[in-house]
Design a protein around this motif. Structure first.
Motif, short mmCIF file in Angstrom:
data_model
loop_
_atom_site.label_atom_id
_atom_site.label_comp_id
_atom_site.label_asym_id
_atom_site.label_seq_id
_atom_site.Cartn_x
_atom_site.Cartn_y
_atom_site.Cartn_z
N LEU A 136 0.83 -1.33 -0.12
CA LEU A 136 0.07 0.03 -0.06
C LEU A 136 0.96 1.28 0.13
N SER A 137 1.81 1.21 0.67
CA SER A 137 2.86 2.33 0.87
C SER A 137 3.44 2.68 -0.36
N PHE A 176 0.91 4.20 -2.92
CA PHE A 176 0.58 5.49 -2.51
C PHE A 176 1.82 6.50 -3.06
N ALA A 177 2.81 6.01 -2.64
CA ALA A 177 4.19 6.60 -3.09
C ALA A 177 4.26 6.78 -4.61
N LEU A 228 1.70 6.91 -6.65
CA LEU A 228 0.45 7.71 -7.19
C LEU A 228 0.85 9.42 -6.74
N ALA A 229 1.69 9.42 -5.99
CA ALA A 229 2.26 10.72 -5.48
C ALA A 229 2.82 11.89 -6.36
N ASP A 230 2.90 11.53 -7.71
CA ASP A 230 3.25 12.16 -8.54
C ASP A 230 2.58 12.30 -9.81
N PRO A 231 2.40 13.61 -10.25
CA PRO A 231 1.58 14.06 -11.40
C PRO A 231 2.04 13.24 -12.68
N ARG A 234 0.86 9.60 -12.46
CA ARG A 234 -0.60 9.37 -12.56
C ARG A 234 -1.17 9.69 -14.00
N LEU A 238 -0.43 6.51 -16.02
CA LEU A 238 -1.61 5.50 -15.89
C LEU A 238 -2.78 5.90 -16.65
N LEU A 279 -4.71 -0.54 -7.36
CA LEU A 279 -5.54 0.29 -6.96
C LEU A 279 -6.93 -0.08 -6.41
N VAL A 317 -6.15 0.44 -2.76
CA VAL A 317 -6.16 1.94 -2.38
C VAL A 317 -7.58 2.31 -2.12
#
Lengths: 108, 108
Positions: free
Chosen positions: A4-5, A8-9, A11-14, A17, A20, A75, A78
DNA sequence: AGGTTAGATAACCAAGTGGTTAGGTACGAG
DNA sequence: CTCGTACCTAACCACTTGGTTATCTAACCT
């Protein structure tokens, strides 16, 4: 790092994302994925490695291309995680929850 | 940094997710939040600042305590974002999507 | 064989992260 | 007033991150 970490890590970049999002239209080569961004190839390569390590994409081999494909399985985790907080999204629910907590305390 | 990136970055740490989970039981002081972990006070302070900047918690003032409260509003955005990928979670849907893409291409 | 294209790797850099210890502030209790 | 408690800030450290340029491999096309 747990799954999970890592997700999230990643996904923490535009940029990641956006990659994707692009892959929801189907597989794409590294070159195709890099076109919308004005960053270098190696930078894209690094982003793809992060996504791959998080299990969000898989990479194949076709001649000199290494097509990337979306794998949205992480996801789901998430979404499930976030859903656990649904009752706290709305202020009215927050107030209700506070009320319930208060009632529970006065019970004891 | 955009809101969604800040939220994902804040969630990419197990300690911070555990803090959020604890806050679903109601507000707590910094000391109470730090008890489950064997890391120093300043480390917790930093985690709380990250959560606060991401809008996931709010902090009040009561004498020498600074009670933290959950604000799950940004998690709604996370859930909505993840939901957009729901149809890709399952392999059968992925195959269906591939079929639809193929049909769309042959149409043109 | 030679040139072009796709992509990865290596080495580097500035900035951020997660942790520490030391020290400071604010408040309540005795 | 003094002491202890709650919490923060500052300074530091090792490691990671997001980017760069330069260089390498692999495959295709003449």
């Amino acid at each position: 790092m747990d799954q999970l970490s890592a997700t999230f890590a990643a996904l923490a970049d535009p940029t990641r994302r956006a990659i994707l999002a692009r892959l929801t239209d189907g597989p794409a080569t590294v070159k195709e994925l890099s076109e919308p961004f004005d960053i270098s190839g190696p930078a894209i390569s690094k982003h793809l490695r992060v996504l791959e390590k998080a299990g969000l994409i898989t990479r194949g081999r076709e001649a000199q291309w290494r097509p990337c494909q979306l794998d949205a399985t992480p996801l789901k985790e998430v979404a499930v995680w976030a859903e656990n907080y649904r009752r706290f999204w709305d202020a009215s629910y927050t107030r209700l929850d506070a009320l319930l907590t208060e009632m529970k305390e006065t019970e004891q």
